[in-house]
Scaffold this motif. Structure first.
Motif, PDB file in Angstrom:
ATOM      1  N   ASP A   8       0.818  -1.218   0.000  1.00 30.36           N
ATOM      2  CA  ASP A   8       0.000   0.000   0.000  1.00 30.36           C
ATOM      3  C   ASP A   8       0.849   1.263   0.000  1.00 30.36           C
ATOM      4  O   ASP A   8       0.304   2.373   0.089  1.00 30.36           O
ATOM      5  CB  ASP A   8      -0.935  -0.006   1.210  1.00 30.36           C
ATOM      6  N   THR A   9       2.168   1.126  -0.088  1.00 30.48           N
ATOM      7  CA  THR A   9       3.058   2.283  -0.185  1.00 30.48           C
ATOM      8  C   THR A   9       4.295   1.886  -0.974  1.00 30.48           C
ATOM      9  O   THR A   9       4.796   0.769  -0.835  1.00 30.48           O
ATOM     10  CB  THR A   9       3.446   2.812   1.212  1.00 30.48           C
ATOM     11  N   PRO A  40      -0.688   1.372  -4.854  1.00 26.71           N
ATOM     12  CA  PRO A  40      -1.411   2.585  -5.250  1.00 26.71           C
ATOM     13  C   PRO A  40      -0.507   3.445  -6.131  1.00 26.71           C
ATOM     14  O   PRO A  40       0.723   3.342  -6.057  1.00 26.71           O
ATOM     15  CB  PRO A  40      -1.702   3.288  -3.922  1.00 26.71           C
ATOM     16  N   ARG A  57      -6.115   5.633  -6.399  1.00 25.26           N
ATOM     17  CA  ARG A  57      -5.981   5.867  -4.954  1.00 25.26           C
ATOM     18  C   ARG A  57      -6.497   7.248  -4.605  1.00 25.26           C
ATOM     19  O   ARG A  57      -6.693   8.116  -5.454  1.00 25.26           O
ATOM     20  CB  ARG A  57      -4.533   5.706  -4.515  1.00 25.26           C
ATOM     21  N   SER A  59      -6.162  10.314  -1.175  1.00 19.00           N
ATOM     22  CA  SER A  59      -5.421  10.680   0.024  1.00 19.00           C
ATOM     23  C   SER A  59      -6.338  10.626   1.240  1.00 19.00           C
ATOM     24  O   SER A  59      -7.466  11.126   1.206  1.00 19.00           O
ATOM     25  CB  SER A  59      -4.831  12.091  -0.118  1.00 19.00           C
ATOM     26  N   PHE A  60      -5.847  10.008   2.302  1.00 22.07           N
ATOM     27  CA  PHE A  60      -6.599   9.943   3.554  1.00 22.07           C
ATOM     28  C   PHE A  60      -6.704  11.353   4.135  1.00 22.07           C
ATOM     29  O   PHE A  60      -5.681  12.014   4.351  1.00 22.07           O
ATOM     30  CB  PHE A  60      -5.879   9.012   4.526  1.00 22.07           C
ATOM     31  N   CYS A  66      -0.790   9.680   3.216  1.00 26.21           N
ATOM     32  CA  CYS A  66      -1.209   8.276   3.197  1.00 26.21           C
ATOM     33  C   CYS A  66      -2.176   8.064   2.031  1.00 26.21           C
ATOM     34  O   CYS A  66      -3.256   8.654   2.002  1.00 26.21           O
ATOM     35  CB  CYS A  66      -1.874   7.916   4.524  1.00 26.21           C
ATOM     36  N   LYS A  67      -1.768   7.249   1.082  1.00 26.74           N
ATOM     37  CA  LYS A  67      -2.580   6.994  -0.109  1.00 26.74           C
ATOM     38  C   LYS A  67      -3.373   5.700   0.075  1.00 26.74           C
ATOM     39  O   LYS A  67      -2.789   4.637   0.292  1.00 26.74           O
ATOM     40  CB  LYS A  67      -1.696   6.882  -1.352  1.00 26.74           C
ATOM     41  N   ILE A  68      -4.688   5.797  -0.013  1.00 24.46           N
ATOM     42  CA  ILE A  68      -5.559   4.641   0.135  1.00 24.46           C
ATOM     43  C   ILE A  68      -5.900   4.119  -1.254  1.00 24.46           C
ATOM     44  O   ILE A  68      -6.415   4.847  -2.105  1.00 24.46           O
ATOM     45  CB  ILE A  68      -6.855   5.006   0.890  1.00 24.46           C
ATOM     46  N   THR A  92       1.926  -5.159   3.064  1.00 27.12           N
ATOM     47  CA  THR A  92       0.965  -4.467   3.931  1.00 27.12           C
ATOM     48  C   THR A  92      -0.315  -5.284   4.016  1.00 27.12           C
ATOM     49  O   THR A  92      -0.591  -6.127   3.168  1.00 27.12           O
ATOM     50  CB  THR A  92       0.663  -3.050   3.402  1.00 27.12           C
ATOM     51  N   PHE A  94      -3.598  -4.115   4.236  1.00 24.17           N
ATOM     52  CA  PHE A  94      -4.888  -3.494   3.943  1.00 24.17           C
ATOM     53  C   PHE A  94      -5.272  -3.648   2.472  1.00 24.17           C
ATOM     54  O   PHE A  94      -5.088  -4.717   1.915  1.00 24.17           O
ATOM     55  CB  PHE A  94      -4.885  -2.060   4.457  1.00 24.17           C
ATOM     56  N   SER A  95      -5.797  -2.636   1.821  1.00 26.85           N
ATOM     57  CA  SER A  95      -6.508  -2.830   0.558  1.00 26.85           C
ATOM     58  C   SER A  95      -5.742  -3.657  -0.473  1.00 26.85           C
ATOM     59  O   SER A  95      -6.221  -4.690  -0.943  1.00 26.85           O
ATOM     60  CB  SER A  95      -6.904  -1.478  -0.033  1.00 26.85           C
TER      61      SER A  95
END
Length: 378
Positions: A8-9, A40, A57, A59-60, A66-68, A92, A94-95
């Motif tokens: 995720d990063t 992302p 993606r 941005s949170f 933090c790119k979601i 990571t 998450f997504s």
């Protein structure tokens, strides 16, 4: 062997996970092992010899850096089917990582993961501690589906074991000892920030609540009562930047993010590395500072314990104790011989932390996992 890495990063984002993932992809490519990174969209332009698949993606809001990811799973699967990975590495949870786990389970491709970020500990900094049991429940489900879960430090491995996560193994971080080098000291950098004839304290990292920067700022305020010739250089960015700039003492200099040679110059041109965070799973910047010949002042907590040896390559503090930071900096400020000795020993320590060995051992594990999976299929 063909490896798909889900994260995720990714570079050029500036954080330990993104940097380590980029190094892993480079190491695979140098060994002529086909590699695909799914991430992302970070604006990375590629050109390093490995495949990159970006997803949409956003941005949170509370943390714009933090790119979601908003992955199109079906489209991602088509790309993976074309690539035909033999091993999936989830960096990571998450997504993007969740998509990787789903794909691995649906195709019976062996899957491994890394645990880089101590999210459950972060929650208390954002008044979300009540979510901690649920996060650990999710992490248990996620990681226990993996053949191996790599931990950056013994402390992190113990934490995961205590929370019911199995199949644990150790895989630390290294440091680029050619880039981060005392010879990169730059009088021009020192003059540029207005720190001539001053003792320069340096912090490198995200500017976020979980980094305990309130302790560092309070320590600087106390130190200013005793010394007129110190300054703190803060290198990094994050959601706390505006607040810190507004409230920081006048002798705190904010550089924003620095990379490559500029970052190496910032390290080598400083005198003491001060890092107050108690939430690190490893603390890559600790090794970068040591490789640059700086004594480290940091809490003996979390993954920092992996590398910080009190009175050998730095001075340890109690977690979230600005008084200890003040005492340690004062000791190094008033004793040039001690500061120089700890800095030299820090460099010697960092020289043993080769990326080549760490990533080489990890890739050897990859081959073994793929070989074992092929035996099962026969």
């Amino acid at each position: 062997m063909r490896v798909a890495i889900f994260t995720d990063t990714f570079i050029p984002q500036v954080n330990g996970v993104a940097g380590n993932t980029g190094r892993l992809a480079d190491a695979l490519t140098k060994r002529e092992i086909p590699c695909m990174v799914l991430s992302p969209d970070t604006g990375y332009e590629g050109g390093q010899g490995y495949n990159v698949y970006f997803t949409r993606r956003f941005s949170f809001p509370a943390y714009p850096e933090c790119k979601i990811a908003l992955p199109n799973y079906l489209k991602m699967c088509r790309q993976l089917d074309l690539f035909k990975p033999d091993l999936i590495h989830l960096v990571t949870q998450f997504s993007i990582g969740l998509c990787g786990l789903r794909y691995a389970c649906s195709t019976s491709i062996p899957v491994i993961s890394s645990y880089h970020t101590n999210f459950p500990q972060y929650l208390s900094y954002y008044r979300l501690a009540f979510l901690t049991p649920w996060v650990w429940k999710y992490f248990r489900w996620f990681h226990n589906k993996c053949l191996k879960n790599y931990c950056p430090s013994e402390t992190t491995m113990k934490l995961l074991k205590e929370n019911g996560i199995r199949n644990l193994d150790l895989c630390g971080s290294g440091v680029d000892i050619a880039l981060f080098n005392p010879n990169k000291r730059s009088p021009a950098f020192i003059s540029k920030i207005g720190a001539d004839n001053k003792t320069i304290l340096l912090y490198v990292g995200r500017l976020a609540k979980e980094k305990d920067l309130d302790m560092l700022m309070e320590a600087v305020r106390v130190l200013n009562n005793s010394f007129q010739d110190i300054c703190l250089v803060v290198t990094g960015d994050g959601p706390l930047t505006k607040t810190l700039k507004r409230n920081a003492p006048e002798n705190v200099i904010f550089t924003g993010y620095l990379n490559g040679e500029e970052l190496a110059e910032a390290y080598a041109s400083s005198d003491i590395f001060v890092f107050p965070s108690t939430t690190e799973t490893y603390g890559n910047v600790i090794l970068e500072a040591m490789a640059s010949g700086l004594p480290v002042v940091a809490p003996y907590s979390g993954g920092i314990q992996e590398n910080l040896i009190d009175k050998y390559n730095g001075l340890t503090c109690r977690p979230r104790n600005y008084g200890d930071i003040v005492a340690a900096v004062t000791m190094l400020k008033e004793n040039d011989q001690l500061r120089e000795a700890l800095g030299n020993q820090a460099r010697t320590f960092a020289l043993k932390k080769s990326w080549d060995k760490i990533l080489g051992d990890l890739i050897t594990d990859y081959f073994e996992l793929v070989k074992n999976n092929m035996r099962k299929l026969q």
